[in-house]
Enzyme design. Structure first.
Site, PDB file in Angstrom:
ATOM      1  CE  LYS A 171     -46.082  30.998-153.084  1.00 57.17           C
ATOM      2  NZ  LYS A 171     -47.290  31.115-152.328  1.00 57.17           N
ATOM      3  CD  GLU A 223     -38.518  28.275-151.492  1.00 53.51           C
ATOM      4  OE1 GLU A 223     -37.667  27.914-152.329  1.00 53.51           O
ATOM      5  OE2 GLU A 223     -39.280  29.252-151.660  1.00 53.51           O
ATOM      6  CB  SER A 232     -52.411  36.025-152.747  1.00 55.23           C
ATOM      7  OG  SER A 232     -52.742  35.550-151.457  1.00 55.23           O
TER       8      SER A 232
HETATM    9  C1  LIG Z   1     -47.366  31.524-150.912  1.00 56.00           C
HETATM   10  C2  LIG Z   1     -48.566  32.321-150.732  1.00 56.00           C
HETATM   11  C3  LIG Z   1     -48.545  33.540-150.040  1.00 56.00           C
HETATM   12  C4  LIG Z   1     -47.332  34.058-149.317  1.00 56.00           C
HETATM   13  O1  LIG Z   1     -46.231  34.282-150.104  1.00 56.00           O
HETATM   14  P1  LIG Z   1     -45.805  35.729-150.580  1.00 56.00           P
HETATM   15  O2  LIG Z   1     -44.497  35.523-151.223  1.00 56.00           O
HETATM   16  O3  LIG Z   1     -45.741  36.609-149.381  1.00 56.00           O
HETATM   17  O4  LIG Z   1     -46.844  36.189-151.541  1.00 56.00           O
HETATM   18  C5  LIG Z   1     -49.703  34.278-149.972  1.00 56.00           C
HETATM   19  N1  LIG Z   1     -50.852  33.832-150.523  1.00 56.00           N
HETATM   20  C6  LIG Z   1     -50.916  32.667-151.187  1.00 56.00           C
HETATM   21  C7  LIG Z   1     -52.206  32.232-151.761  1.00 56.00           C
HETATM   22  C8  LIG Z   1     -49.786  31.875-151.310  1.00 56.00           C
HETATM   23  O5  LIG Z   1     -49.862  30.716-151.965  1.00 56.00           O
END
Ligand SMILES: *Cc1c(COP(=O)(O)O)cnc(C)c1O
Length: 421
Positions: free
Chosen positions: A101, A123, A391
């Site tokens: 993020k 948000e 992610s």
């Molecule tokens: C917010 C988040 C997501 C989902 O958001 P995307 O915009 O689809 O990437 C996925 N993995 C993690 C670790 C997140 O914090």
């Protein structure tokens, strides 16, 4: 749309005319009149900044020295052996604030400073985007208000405290299903009222133009690094790149630099909740229809009357009834393949990533791991080399995972390893 063109528009891969802010027929700018000035200002500011070497140098410096980039690419041999594939993890969980993020937030916050606005709003679902935004607000000395569904505040208490420690005001949203969709509605309302002083820092590759494009460009660093690292460490290009899809920012960031290389399969894993067709899922691209939600045309979970349906996922970060328009387009052209992983698949992926790799993953990428373990080999064939975007890290999810596993015998079964029986 603000842009007009006199020459014949170019065609995209689906044969659709290319218009600014559109991906085929998806995207656009569906907002109240009162916001169109701010979106034009933002489009222009982003266009100028993204071509300005000074801006790009500052962004690069912050990414490296504040954010901890490049994040490692790591060959996960034990997970790979279980999947029957060669699996590489792109370690976005090791970036500052614990997920991808920050890539987006640092870029948009820098832009906010350039536009001379003193206040950020955001948000948040799982709280990761709220934490990242509060972090950037502290870093740049900006005011910050974060809208978060009351249900998500409960599921992600730790992140509420983190945001407050970072100086942000957290507003719990009690309307609707009290989750991400409702938080976005509240943030939009705030933006309409305070647009002169405030930038709405949207947290995914969604919303009205220019957000889907801008967020993709800011997240593209993931796939650019993947390409260099994979070539150096493994040689060549992977057979597939896999990422979980909520709004779609980590996935589009993981895909962006590979889109023009058709031999690399792009696989997005959506949250299928209790299963596709169960009525309790967030698998938008499997179950949704074309509609306008939150400022752009995309695929959305709606009923026959066009009412937005509540999404369900064990993961607050994937619990969203829409998806960014570029994914709708990649799905419609077939360039992207979108599959679903259930809550149970995600818990399985969560558990096995902990046990086999010593990595506690966020529940969101645990969906991608769960899909890979259960379907990867069949889908991709033996000996495939895949990069999975890890992610984010899972500290935020530990309490919820343990709580859910304790409640549901079926889910608890997913938690039992061979040695327990
Ligand atoms: C917010 C988040 C997501 C989902 O958001 P995307 O915009 O689809 O990437 C996925 N993995 C993690 C670790 C997140 O914090």
């Amino acid at each position: 749309m603000s842009s007009t063109t006199t020459s014949a528009p170019e065609r995209d891969a689906a044969g659709e005319p290319q218009r600014e802010g559109y991906f085929g027929r998806f995207g656009g700018q569906f907002v109240p009149e009162s916001l169109s000035g701010a979106l034009t200002e933002l489009t222009d500011a982003w266009h100028t900044a993204s071509h300005d070497p000074a801006f790009l140098a500052e962004l690069d410096d912050l990414r490296r020295n504040y954010g901890g980039r490049p994040t490692p690419l790591y060959r996960a041999d034990r997970l790979g052996a279980e999947a029957g594939l060669e699996v590489w993890l792109k370690r976005e969980d090791l970036a500052h604030t614990g997920s991808h993020k920050l890539n987006n937030v640092v870029g948009q916050a820098l832009l906010t400073k350039r536009m001379g606005k003193p206040r950020l709003i955001a948000e948040t679902g799982a709280g990761q985007h709220g934490v990242a935004t509060a972090t950037a607000a502290a870093l740049f000395g900006l005011e910050c208000t974060v809208y978060m569904g009351a249900e998500d505040c409960r599921r992600q208490r730790l992140n509420v405290v983190r945001m407050q420690l970072l100086g942000a005001e957290v507003v719990p949203v009690e309307s609707g299903t009290r989750t991400l969709k409702d938080a976005i509605n509240e943030a939009m309302r705030d933006w309409v009222t305070n647009v002169e002083t405030t930038h709405y820092l949207i947290g995914s590759a969604m919303g009205p133009h220019p957000f889907p494009t801008m967020v993709r460009e800011l997240q593209k660093v993931i796939s650019i690094e993947m390409r260099t690292q994979f070539a150096a460490q493994a040689g060549g290009s992977p057979d597939a790149v896999i990422a979980c899809v909520g709004g779609g920012s980590n996935a589009i960031g993981s895909f962006a630099d590979w889109i023009d290389e058709p031999a690399v399969r792009l696989i997005g894993v959506e949250a299928a909740g209790e299963g596709i067709g169960s009525g309790r899922s967030a698998a938008t691209l499997s179950e949704g229809r074309e509609a306008v939600l939150h400022g752009s045309r995309s695929i959305v979970l709606v009923d026959d009357e066009g009412q937005v349906l509540p999404a369900h996922s064990i993961s607050a970060g994937l619990d969203y009834p829409g998806v960014g328009p570029e994914h709708a387009w990649l799905a419609s052209t077939g360039r992207g393949e979108y599959v679903g992983a259930t809550d149970e698949d995600a818990l399985h992926g969560f558990r096995r990533t902990c046990e086999l790799e010593g990595i506690i993953p966020a529940l969101e990428p645990a969906h991608a791991v769960g899909w890979l373990l259960r379907h990867g080999r069949e889908h991709l064939g033996e000996d495939a080399r895949v990069i999975l975007n890890m992610s984010g890290r899972g500290d935020k999810d530990v309490d919820e995972v343990v709580r859910v596993a304790g409640w549901d015998v079926g889910v608890e079964r997913a938690f039992r390893t061979e040695s327990d029986s």
